[in-house]
Design a protein around this motif. Structure first.
Motif, PDB file in Angstrom:
ATOM      1  N   ALA A 122       0.833  -1.207   0.000  1.00 13.84           N
ATOM      2  CA  ALA A 122       0.000   0.000   0.000  1.00 13.84           C
ATOM      3  C   ALA A 122       0.868   1.257   0.000  1.00 13.84           C
ATOM      4  CB  ALA A 122      -0.927  -0.007   1.211  1.00 13.84           C
ATOM      5  N   GLU A 151       2.253   1.725  -3.484  1.00 12.95           N
ATOM      6  CA  GLU A 151       1.193   2.149  -4.396  1.00 12.95           C
ATOM      7  C   GLU A 151       0.859   3.625  -4.177  1.00 12.95           C
ATOM      8  OE1 GLU A 151      -3.250   0.708  -5.921  1.00 12.95           O
ATOM      9  OE2 GLU A 151      -2.219  -0.385  -4.329  1.00 12.95           O
ATOM     10  N   GLU A 152       0.823   4.053  -2.918  1.00 16.53           N
ATOM     11  CA  GLU A 152       0.561   5.462  -2.618  1.00 16.53           C
ATOM     12  C   GLU A 152       1.646   6.345  -3.239  1.00 16.53           C
ATOM     13  OE1 GLU A 152      -0.415   7.899   1.418  1.00 16.53           O
ATOM     14  OE2 GLU A 152       1.515   6.879   1.383  1.00 16.53           O
ATOM     15  N   ARG A 191      -1.656  -7.477  -4.246  1.00 15.46           N
ATOM     16  CA  ARG A 191      -2.542  -7.321  -3.094  1.00 15.46           C
ATOM     17  C   ARG A 191      -3.758  -8.242  -3.187  1.00 15.46           C
ATOM     18  NH1 ARG A 191      -3.142  -2.388  -3.726  1.00 15.46           N
ATOM     19  NH2 ARG A 191      -5.272  -2.391  -4.528  1.00 15.46           N
TER      20      ARG A 191
END
Length: 356
Positions: free
Chosen positions: A126, A129-130, A161
């Protein structure tokens, strides 16, 4: 046009090594895209040496924040974004615009960059990805070149994911997993300035290969004529610096401006110059394997405990960590803004065997 590698590694799983590899190559590609995009725009009005001129101007006008002995690389996204965000006269405002949303995205990218390698918790899919989405927003809104590559990274992270990657091998012998297409290099103009010594060679590589001899010379492969007469300064010192990390095949090339290059492993590198080295090059070559600490007016080798008294040590705070390059540049390390040169030493005045 010449090509710059802006490939972004797609993680194979969610382990820290794979995620860090993805982040590092994302930021490397982004940095080159920022630089090349800026170069295409700014060279028209400021000339091909615009980056060096800009850094010199900042060092003169604001030495506290742009320290004179620091090395600032043009393909480091932190250097360009810091100028873009904080300097009211930044040339990058003409490249990327001064919109609030754009500058906010730049601030987010810098904040992410400054926190990614603080090893407390392992990085997560995550988090990567951010970071990728913030970078992609800046790239897309600036009409830059690597948006498609970032899309592929974001898609891979989504697949990781949700369990769609890696795909288990199908029982059928004919089943194949689609290959990820290789990224084409980013076109870079021929007038892109040289990198720092030790940096990746940018631009066409001359075909002619000069040979290093066992007698300590560099000669033309056909005529066996030495390049010694064309070298400014002490030839032995130049040759030692060029070959402290031995080039592949013991071969070098020399470009029309006197730049000397060679392959270090699989990567073409700028190794030095026949003439004087650029004054702005504050960290030439490659790090030697040694680490040093400062204790009063002495420098201590951390491995052996051996100490040497040197005149510049008293100007440095105790317990500061130092590294030395193959060119003898003594550098303070550990600063988030880069490395700072505090001295240049010769083999004779440094620890025996450390600069051979």
């Amino acid at each position: 046009m010449s090509g710059v590698d802006v490939s972004i590694a797609l993680p194979e799983d969610e382990t820290p090594g794979e995620l860090i590899k993805g982040y590092f190559t994302l930021m490397r590609a982004f940095g080159w895209d920022l630089y090349v995009t800026s170069h295409f725009t700014l060279r028209e009005s400021l000339g091909s040496q615009w980056f060096a001129a800009r850094i010199s101007e900042l060092k003169d006008s604001d030495p506290k924040n742009w320290r004179p002995n620091h090395r600032f690389e043009p393909q480091d996204p932190g250097v360009i974004l810091r100028d873009y965000i904080h300097e009211q006269d930044s040339p990058y405002l003409t490249v990327f615009g001064g919109q609030f949303q754009k500058q906010t995205a730049a601030k987010k990218i810098l904040a992410t960059r400054n926190t990614w390698f603080h090893f407390g918790d392992d990085p997560t899919t995550a988090q990567l990805e951010e970071a990728a989405k913030v970078v992609r927003g800046f790239v897309h809104s600036s009409d830059m070149h690597i948006a498609g590559r970032i899309d592929a990274l974001i898609e891979r992270l989504s697949d990781l994911r949700t369990g769609r990657h890696p795909v288990e091998a199908a029982p059928s012998a004919s089943a194949t997993i689609p290959a990820v297409p290789e990224s084409a290099p980013l076109d870079a103009p021929e007038d892109l300035p040289r990198p720092s010594i030790g940096g990746t060679w940018v631009g066409p590589i001359p075909e002619l290969r000069y040979r290093m001899t066992r007698a300590g010379d560099v000669v033309h492969p056909d005529t066996m004529e030495s390049v010694r007469a064309n070298v400014a300064g002490d030839f032995a010192d130049k040759l030692r610096a060029w070959t402290a990390v031995e080039p592949r095949g013991r071969e070098l090339w020399i470009d029309s401006d006197g730049a000397v290059g060679g392959f270090i492993g699989a990567t073409p590198r700028l190794l030095g110059y026949l003439g004087p080295d650029p004054v702005s090059d504050v960290a030439r070559g490659f790090f030697t394997p040694h680490f040093y600490g400062v204790e009063g007016d002495e420098i201590a080798d951390l491995d052996s405990g051996e100490r040497r008294q040197v005149p510049f040590a008293s100007r440095i705070a105790d317990d500061v960590m130092l590294r030395v390059t193959t060119y003898g540049d003594v550098l303070v390390v550990g600063d988030a803004d880069g490395v700072e040169r505090v001295a240049t030493v010769t083999a004779a005045e440094w620890f025996p065997g450390h600069l051979n």
